[in-house]
Structure formats: structure tokens, C-alpha cells
Design an enzyme around this catalytic site. Sequence first.
Site, PDB file in Angstrom:
ATOM      1  N   THR A  80      19.920  32.470  50.386  1.00 50.31           N
ATOM      2  CA  THR A  80      20.893  34.328  50.727  1.00 50.31           C
ATOM      3  C   THR A  80      21.922  33.011  51.097  1.00 50.31           C
ATOM      4  O   THR A  80      22.844  33.888  50.935  1.00 50.31           O
ATOM      5  CB  THR A  80      20.529  34.391  52.855  1.00 50.31           C
ATOM      6  OG1 THR A  80      19.171  34.988  52.516  1.00 50.31           O
ATOM      7  CG2 THR A  80      20.966  35.563  52.568  1.00 50.31           C
ATOM      8  N   HIS A 108      21.192  26.693  53.770  1.00 56.26           N
ATOM      9  CA  HIS A 108      20.896  25.731  52.627  1.00 56.26           C
ATOM     10  C   HIS A 108      20.077  26.884  52.054  1.00 56.26           C
ATOM     11  O   HIS A 108      18.974  26.053  51.869  1.00 56.26           O
ATOM     12  CB  HIS A 108      21.087  24.201  52.125  1.00 56.26           C
ATOM     13  CG  HIS A 108      22.392  23.994  52.901  1.00 56.26           C
ATOM     14  ND1 HIS A 108      23.214  23.437  53.418  1.00 56.26           N
ATOM     15  CD2 HIS A 108      23.943  24.175  52.081  1.00 56.26           C
ATOM     16  CE1 HIS A 108      23.402  22.689  54.214  1.00 56.26           C
ATOM     17  NE2 HIS A 108      24.709  23.492  52.637  1.00 56.26           N
ATOM     18  N   ASN A 109      19.366  27.432  52.950  1.00 58.21           N
ATOM     19  CA  ASN A 109      18.835  28.719  51.082  1.00 58.21           C
ATOM     20  C   ASN A 109      18.829  29.284  51.053  1.00 58.21           C
ATOM     21  O   ASN A 109      19.799  30.412  50.458  1.00 58.21           O
ATOM     22  CB  ASN A 109      18.186  29.761  52.576  1.00 58.21           C
ATOM     23  CG  ASN A 109      18.152  30.371  53.348  1.00 58.21           C
ATOM     24  OD1 ASN A 109      19.262  31.085  53.066  1.00 58.21           O
ATOM     25  ND2 ASN A 109      18.597  30.123  54.646  1.00 58.21           N
ATOM     26  N   ASP A 133      31.912  28.829  48.489  1.00 65.25           N
ATOM     27  CA  ASP A 133      31.356  28.201  48.826  1.00 65.25           C
ATOM     28  C   ASP A 133      30.944  27.796  50.436  1.00 65.25           C
ATOM     29  O   ASP A 133      30.149  27.291  51.436  1.00 65.25           O
ATOM     30  CB  ASP A 133      30.908  26.288  48.423  1.00 65.25           C
ATOM     31  CG  ASP A 133      29.466  25.486  49.369  1.00 65.25           C
ATOM     32  OD1 ASP A 133      29.412  24.788  49.174  1.00 65.25           O
ATOM     33  OD2 ASP A 133      28.408  26.422  49.370  1.00 65.25           O
TER      34      ASP A 133
END
Length: 816
Positions: free
Chosen positions: A562, A559-560, A713
Site C-alpha cells: 500500500t 513498508h508494504n 516517497d
Amino acid sequence: MRWCCGCAPGGSSTVSESHAAPLVVGSGNTNHRRSRHADDEETVAMVSQTSLSSPPVTATTTILREEGNNHRELSTPPPVTPLVQQQQFYYSPGKTHIYHQLPISGQEPLTTGPPLHPSGGETVSGQTYIMNKYGSMLLRPCKLVLFVTSSPAPASAECAFFQRLKSSSWTIHRTVPDTAKDDFHKFRPVLILLDSKLPNLQSTASSLHSLPETEDVLFGVLCDRALSDKRRKTLESEFHQYFLASSTDISLCELYAKVSAQLRALPAFFTVVDEAEQPIKICDENDIIQYVNRAYEHISGVNRAEVIGKDVSEIRLKTTKTASLPSAIVPSSAPTEIDRHSFQTHRRRSSEWHCIPVPSSSASHQYVYVKRGSADVAICRDLSLKSLRSAGALVDAPITEAMSVLANLMHRCDEDVQPMVREAIKILSSSELYAPSITRFRDSDRIASGYYEGLIRLHQPSRHRKRSVVDAFRDHRVATGETRRRISSDVVNALEKEDSWQYDVIALERITNNHALSHLGAKIYERWNVGETLRCSMDTIFKWLTVIEANYHPNNSYHNATHAADVLQATSFFLSSEVIAQYAQDVHAVAALIAATVHDLDHPGRGNAFLMNTRHKLALLYNDHSVLESHHVALAFQLTLAQPGVNIFARLPREEFINMRRAIIDMVLATDMSRHFEYLTKFQQLTTNIPDIEDNRDANSLTICRMLIKCADIANPCRDWKLCKQWGMRIVEEYFEQTTEEVEKGLPITMKGFERETCNVPMTQCTFIDMFAREAFSSWCEFAELPQLLNMLEFNYDSWKDQAGTWDPSNNSKLL
Ligand SMILES: Nc1nc2c(ncn2[C@@H]2O[C@@H]3COP(=O)(O)O[C@H]3[C@H]2O)c(=O)[nH]1
């Protein structure tokens, strides 16, 4: 027209005494011996057929139930004038056998031959199996000749032609003109040969032609020598072919026997279709109705004679307005068999009718329309929400069951009830009644329960331990770096093809040193003219992107920033689909891009369940409801509105800002996996009623865009295998870190199955696909017409499956 098939019972190909034989239409018990008092109901179907050479074939069926020797009429459809005499044959519904029985009272249909040949398309022990697109069917060519001659006694030596016929299992019945008609009815040949030496050759042929059942019989004259042209001309009105007694060429006879065997199957199929409970109609490529069945007549209130031959658009059905046919979307090219099964097929979209192009080699096509929601789910896709779930769906909310019943009911009830049922469905689908409970996976399936507990059910009765686990969100790391973008040629090259599904955002992460989001974002926002919509400069947008990027956690393995870039790229790709462009409103398209950019902002690398179990201040702030998702979008607006020079909404008129903000919040909240099935069901409900989608464009556009960002997502499993694998390792690494912390601190384990020491990583990915991705993308890809993504999903699934068998947990210490 009456048919018989020309093999003896039991499948032997010896010359049979009697020529009625069963035509097995379905699998059934082919050794079923029909007895006068069979244990299952026997009925006699009287079917009249038009001549096979004159489409459309209409069939009326008067079902007679056999009681003793009497037949009591069961049901009579509206009268349609049968063009030819009645045919009589038996079928026993339970076993789908259709027996062709000559109307000789009391004659039993014979037992059937050996079971269907599994492979189809072969001839076994004299029986030919016709393989068609829907499976093999046992058909036995009827090799029967009726030879009309003046001397019934066989010649001492059969002519070469007859010898050749007999050597190829043909049966030749000899008769004289006076008994020819009776013998025709008795033996039902496919070929009538008349002796050229008959004194009244033409009148005999003409008299036989007058029998309606001879319309599909080949008439030939047998002669000792070639006929003169003059003679042939006089005979041509009565005969299709003349045969030389000395000839051994029987190829035409053989072909005709095969073709007529297939034609004979028609009455069986028409009987099945005519008796089907759901309304069925067949149209040609010009949308001219060729056939409708009894259920169609019943539901529409019109007699088939009134609609056959009419253009679909002319049909105004008496009792059901909604049953009118959809306007045809004629495919630009005739769908091939493969097309039929691809999402690209131009199906005639209608919520009322399921349209099936009939595969055929010819350029023209027929279409079978089956009314949705009808009794026979086997043929048409049932509209109930339950059936919209893939068979393997693991989760069913009670509300979904209720809606499935209502969706079914809606297509069966009459027109004044339909609006109420439709309204009930809308009400139920609008409120939060979705409390999915995992219903079908095994309790022992730790990974599935891990996802369920960790992503869906969330709340764990937890021991209270004050944790200041994540304070990073306080540390608003605002990038003070320069906002003037210097882009190296490497980055320019790395941004090539950002509109392709194969785009490698992880490579961009490397090349930009963890700034994939701001660089890719700038390019995508520019391509979508977001600045124009927001009335702000690209410079402001880039500054904003830089601030947002700086508030993702680079140390999160998954969860960054990128991941946000990856979801943004997928969002842009989906928005480029023609179908989505047709339904997504501009404001929602821009909102989707912005929502994708911020959807995991400041993610702490821990899930909602973890934050709730640790009584994290965010969980307290948002009352355990969509804790992270609320935080992501709230912080996004705080950062945007609070930072001078990065407020991309500064020039939006108030009303537009309110709409934009509402849509962005809505879409980010939609990424909360605990409501996955709620959003999925609403999307499925909407997209199976395509006409409705027109009547509430704004709400529908939002429903579609919610599903769009949700799919973006969780699109990792649909990416190229190299990327899919990397994302899978990243997410699992993050889960490992969470589980490790939960174990260390004695917290409830929220994602069971994700213990680094024992986890089978490939198996977790298969379970994620089974539980979430496959069903979501099946619906999404069909609607957005992106079948290639489903292919990649299944390819990746198989790749994970292959690895699962030999996965060594010792690999878990170095996944990245
Ligand atoms: N196992 C697995 N989970 C995924 C994958 N992609 C998304 N997810 C899960 O789906 C969730 C979507 O919302 P989040 O980003 O909060 O967290 C994500 C993960 O929990 C994947 O490729 N593999």
C-alpha cells in the site's frame, strides 16, 4: 526641487520657526541629534530630481562627505543631466535617517520627532504614519502656506479661510511680491496663495512659477468674491485653484499636504536605491526601463541615460553578456498582493535577476529587477546554496558550504571568470562529495539524532550477532493467482479520482483486501499509456503488478504494497504538473512510475542501519551501500525477467531497455535517505538556474525525476490530515518494532527516540518535517508550482504540534 517638512522639531505641531525637519526613512534612533561632528559618519547627499509630474524620475547623487564645514565630493556617477536644481539633504547611513536641510549654510537638521508609530496608518500627536505594503513610514504633512499680498502686516481680523487653516495646524507666512521668492526658498510651502487684489497678480504668479521647485506646489488665488468666468480664464494658466476668503473648506489643502508628504519620500528612497550595492532596475508593464541605479550602471557599463525609456530587449550591456534582462513573461492577470507571494506568480525566471512585481492597485505593474548574488542579501535572494536551505535546515555538508561560496562568487565576478566558477560548481555537484553532518540540532535532540543515525549516517560500530532476521526475501512468494482481473463495482468506485491529491489509498487497501497496488497500478499505468511505451499489453502489465505486489510484505505496518501504491499515486500526480511535463522526458516519466511501484520491494520492515548492524546478507551483498534500495530494484528486475508472461520489457529494443533500466535503478537508489541532502542540493542548484535547465535536458530530466520520486516517497506529511496521521502511525509502529528487536537482541539502537514506552509520536513527525520534508517540499512545490502541498504540510505540522504537548506514551501500544 527642495523639500522641507512642516513640523517643529520634537514632533509638536505648534507653528514652527524653522521648517526644515527630518524625514525618518528607517527605524534608526529617532532621537538622534545630528551634531556637526556626529559619532557616525554624516554625509550630505545632493540629489536632483525631475519634476514629480514627469516620470521617469531620475536621480543623480553626488555624495559629499561633511568634514567641518567643507564638503568633499565622494563619488560622482556618470553624468545625467539633472533637470532641475540640486536639492540638499543629509543622511547618516548608519541610522538611515534622511534629513531635509534647507541649503542655508550651517543650519543643523533638527532632531527627529518621536519614534515611528508601531501600528502605522494612524495620526499621533499631529504626525501621520503612512502604512504601505512594506511597513509604516513616518511622514508629516507639510502644512505651510505662503500668502503673497501687498500688505505684509496681518489684517486685524483673519478671514474665515485663514482661521480654518490655522485651526487645522497650518502655518501661514505672509510676504510681498518683492520678497516672495526668497520666502518661498526659506519656508518651502506646499501652497502659494496670492491675494487677488495684488496689482501685478499674474506677473507675480508667473515669476514664482519660474522657480523650478514650485513644480509640485499648489498655486491658489484668494479672493473676496467668486471670480467671473472671464477673470478665471485669464488666471487659469497661473493658478490651479481659487479660494474664497469667506470659505472654511480647506479639504483640497489638506489632501495636497498629505499627497506631497508622500511624494517627498521619493528622494529618500531613490537615494537608498541609488546607493544600494546591487544592481537594480525598474520596468513598467511593457518592459520599458524606467530607472536603473548606479550599481547597474557600473556592472553594465552603460549610462542610465542610454537605457531609460528603452525596451528591456533592446539592452545589450557592454560588459556583462549575462546581465541582459530575461524576456518578460507577462502574467495573464495582474498579480495581486497575495499572488506575489504564491508560487503561481509568473516571476520572470532568470538565474541572473530576481524579479519582483511592484504591488499596486493599478492594472499596470512595475517590476523591480535585482541582480542575484549581489551584496545586499536583504533584498534579493542570494543564490548561494546555503541560502537555498531553509533557515531551519539542520544539515550542511562541507561541500554545500563550498558551493554556496562559489554560487555567490559567480554572480559577482566578471564575465571571463564566471564560466570557470560555473564549471567548478558543476564538477563539485557531480561527484559524491556530500557527507552531510548534522550541524545545527541539539545533541540532546534524540529524535533528530535517531533519524540521523537511522537514516543518514547508518553505520553503527556493532557487536556481531549472526542474525537470520529476515529470510522472507528467499521466499519468493510468486502470486500464482489468476491474472484475469475481476473488478468489483466497489473497487471501480474506489479507483475514482485516483488522480487527485486527496485520493485515499488506504481505503482502497481495505476494499481490495491489500491489493491496492495492483488495482491502482493498472489504472495509473493505463492512464499513462505505459503499455504503449513498453509495447506490451495491459494484461502483461497486470500480471507483472500482481507479482510485484506479492513480493511486498503485508505484515509490515508501513513498508508494504500500500505504501508502494501511495508513492505510485503521488508520482503520477507530480508527473501531471505542467512544469514537470515540460522538463521530464517520456522515458523518465515511465521509469518513475515503475520505480515507484518497486521502490520498496521486499522491504523487511527494518532499515539499512539495522541490516548493516546485523551483518545481514543483503548488507554484505551490497557492501553497506544503499543496501535495501539496491535489493528492491535488483529483485524487481530478477522477478520481471525471470517470470514468463510478466516481462514488461520483453518487447523493448535493447537500447531502450538499457535506458529504461538505468533510469529505474537510478530513481530507486535515489530513495536512499542517506543521500537525501545530496539529491536535494543538486535539485536546488539546477532549479535556481532555470536557463541552464534547457541546455542539458537529459541529465536535468533525471535530476528532476529523482527529486520527484523522493518527494513521492516522503509525501505523507503533505497528504490530508487523516491520511498523514495514519501513515505517521504506521511508520512509527514499524520503528517501534525495530527498536524492540534491537533491545531484545542487544543491538545498537538505530532510531533513538522511537522506544514504544516513551516515544512522543507527534514530536517525531514534527522532527521529520523539520529535518527533511519542509525543505524538500519548499523547493519541490516552488518548482512544480504545487503550493497547496506546502499549505497542507504546515497544517499537518501544526496538528502534530498540538498533539505533542499532551501525547501519552501509553497510546503507543495501539497506534494502528
Ligand atoms: N517519521 C516519518 N518518517 C517518514 C515519513 N515518511 C517517510 N518517512 C521516512 O522517510 C523514509 C523514506 O525512505 P524509506 O521509505 O526507506 O523510509 C522512510 C521513513 O524512514 C513520515 O510520514 N514520518
